[in-house]
Design a protein around this motif. Structure first.
Motif, PDB file in Angstrom:
ATOM      1  N   ARG A  91       1.951   1.882  -4.990  1.00 35.47           N
ATOM      2  CA  ARG A  91       2.480   3.100  -4.767  1.00 35.47           C
ATOM      3  C   ARG A  91       2.330   3.552  -6.070  1.00 35.47           C
ATOM      4  NH1 ARG A  91       8.045   5.235  -2.686  1.00 35.47           N
ATOM      5  NH2 ARG A  91       7.981   7.286  -3.148  1.00 35.47           N
ATOM      6  N   HIS A  92       2.055   5.018  -6.049  1.00 35.32           N
ATOM      7  CA  HIS A  92       1.892   5.759  -7.604  1.00 35.32           C
ATOM      8  C   HIS A  92       2.398   7.002  -7.207  1.00 35.32           C
ATOM      9  CE1 HIS A  92       1.072   6.697 -11.611  1.00 35.32           C
ATOM     10  NE2 HIS A  92       0.521   7.817 -11.077  1.00 35.32           N
ATOM     11  N   GLU A 120       0.772  -4.613 -10.643  1.00 32.41           N
ATOM     12  CA  GLU A 120       2.059  -5.315 -10.981  1.00 32.41           C
ATOM     13  C   GLU A 120       3.113  -5.306  -9.630  1.00 32.41           C
ATOM     14  OE1 GLU A 120       5.600  -3.576 -13.504  1.00 32.41           O
ATOM     15  OE2 GLU A 120       4.288  -4.069 -14.762  1.00 32.41           O
ATOM     16  N   ILE A 121       3.407  -6.445  -9.278  1.00 37.42           N
ATOM     17  CA  ILE A 121       4.086  -6.712  -8.076  1.00 37.42           C
ATOM     18  C   ILE A 121       5.506  -6.342  -8.273  1.00 37.42           C
ATOM     19  CG2 ILE A 121       4.739  -8.219  -6.379  1.00 37.42           C
ATOM     20  CD1 ILE A 121       2.020  -9.803  -6.757  1.00 37.42           C
ATOM     21  N   THR A 122       6.182  -5.452  -7.644  1.00 36.97           N
ATOM     22  CA  THR A 122       7.627  -5.217  -7.710  1.00 36.97           C
ATOM     23  C   THR A 122       8.487  -6.159  -6.926  1.00 36.97           C
ATOM     24  OG1 THR A 122       6.891  -2.903  -7.996  1.00 36.97           O
ATOM     25  CG2 THR A 122       9.259  -3.233  -7.609  1.00 36.97           C
ATOM     26  N   ARG A 123       8.203  -6.238  -5.899  1.00 37.62           N
ATOM     27  CA  ARG A 123       9.324  -7.121  -4.919  1.00 37.62           C
ATOM     28  C   ARG A 123       8.443  -7.453  -3.585  1.00 37.62           C
ATOM     29  NH1 ARG A 123      11.606  -2.055  -3.910  1.00 37.62           N
ATOM     30  NH2 ARG A 123      12.168  -1.750  -1.896  1.00 37.62           N
ATOM     31  N   TYR A 147       3.969  -6.955  -0.004  1.00 34.35           N
ATOM     32  CA  TYR A 147       5.003  -6.812  -1.262  1.00 34.35           C
ATOM     33  C   TYR A 147       4.551  -5.146  -1.755  1.00 34.35           C
ATOM     34  CZ  TYR A 147       5.004 -11.884  -1.894  1.00 34.35           C
ATOM     35  OH  TYR A 147       5.312 -13.123  -1.746  1.00 34.35           O
ATOM     36  N   LEU A 148       5.687  -4.596  -2.335  1.00 33.12           N
ATOM     37  CA  LEU A 148       5.471  -3.549  -3.072  1.00 33.12           C
ATOM     38  C   LEU A 148       4.951  -3.772  -4.200  1.00 33.12           C
ATOM     39  CD1 LEU A 148       6.358  -0.442  -2.899  1.00 33.12           C
ATOM     40  CD2 LEU A 148       8.573  -0.733  -3.912  1.00 33.12           C
ATOM     41  N   ALA A 149       3.928  -2.821  -4.839  1.00 34.28           N
ATOM     42  CA  ALA A 149       3.411  -3.066  -6.253  1.00 34.28           C
ATOM     43  C   ALA A 149       3.032  -1.738  -6.706  1.00 34.28           C
ATOM     44  CB  ALA A 149       2.293  -3.976  -5.934  1.00 34.28           C
ATOM     45  N   ARG A 150       2.481  -1.741  -7.758  1.00 30.85           N
ATOM     46  CA  ARG A 150       1.931  -0.479  -8.339  1.00 30.85           C
ATOM     47  C   ARG A 150       0.641  -0.754  -9.045  1.00 30.85           C
ATOM     48  NH1 ARG A 150       2.846   0.868 -13.787  1.00 30.85           N
ATOM     49  NH2 ARG A 150       3.739  -0.794 -14.942  1.00 30.85           N
TER      50      ARG A 150
END
Length: 144
Positions: free
Chosen positions: A26-27, A73-76, A101-104
């Motif tokens: 996501r961005h 970059e992995i968030t969670r 995973y949520l990441a950016r």
């Protein structure tokens, strides 16, 4: 118990378990997806199978880079689901255990290195409709 999406399990098929990891990249109000040309053209969350001896996190970084050309970059961890499906590229039926995973995306390194993949930016609501499998769509819908 892990939620199942997609086709029902068939008693006449022996499935091979295939663990995999996938990222919702996501961005802002857009997601970075991959479009895979074959065997069936579709939009997918970047990710894929975990190679023997590979950690899930390393696999996710590798797959995201191969399929989008981006460092992430992995968030969670968001959760997991199962799919029972035929994988024509490997010529076997698989029980895919998919961890999401949520990441950016943090840096574009170049074009995707995986043949037949194209990086595509898409609004979240559109991605929730156009992703190729119901498990991916479920996790994206939860962002809305």
């Amino acid at each position: 118990m892990i939620r199942r999406f997609g086709e029902p399990v068939r008693a006449d098929i022996q499935y091979r378990r295939r663990p995999g990891v996938y990222a919702i990249l996501r961005h802002g109000d857009r997601l970075l997806l991959t479009h895979q040309d074959a065997p069936v053209p579709e939009f997918q969350l970047p990710g894929g199978g975990i190679d023997p001896g590979e950690s899930p996190i390393h696999a996710l970084h590798r797959e995201a880079w191969e399929e989008t050309g981006w460092r992430i970059e992995i968030t969670r961890r968001l959760g997991a689901f199962r799919r029972f499906t035929y994988m024509p590229e490997y010529e076997y039926w698989a029980e895919k255990v998919c961890t999401v995973y949520l990441a950016r995306p943090v840096r574009r390194l170049g074009p995707p290195s995986e043949p037949g993949h194209q990086a595509v930016w898409m609004p979240i609501a559109q991605a929730a409709r156009e992703l190729g499998n119901p498990g991916d769509r479920h996790f994206v819908e939860r962002l809305l």
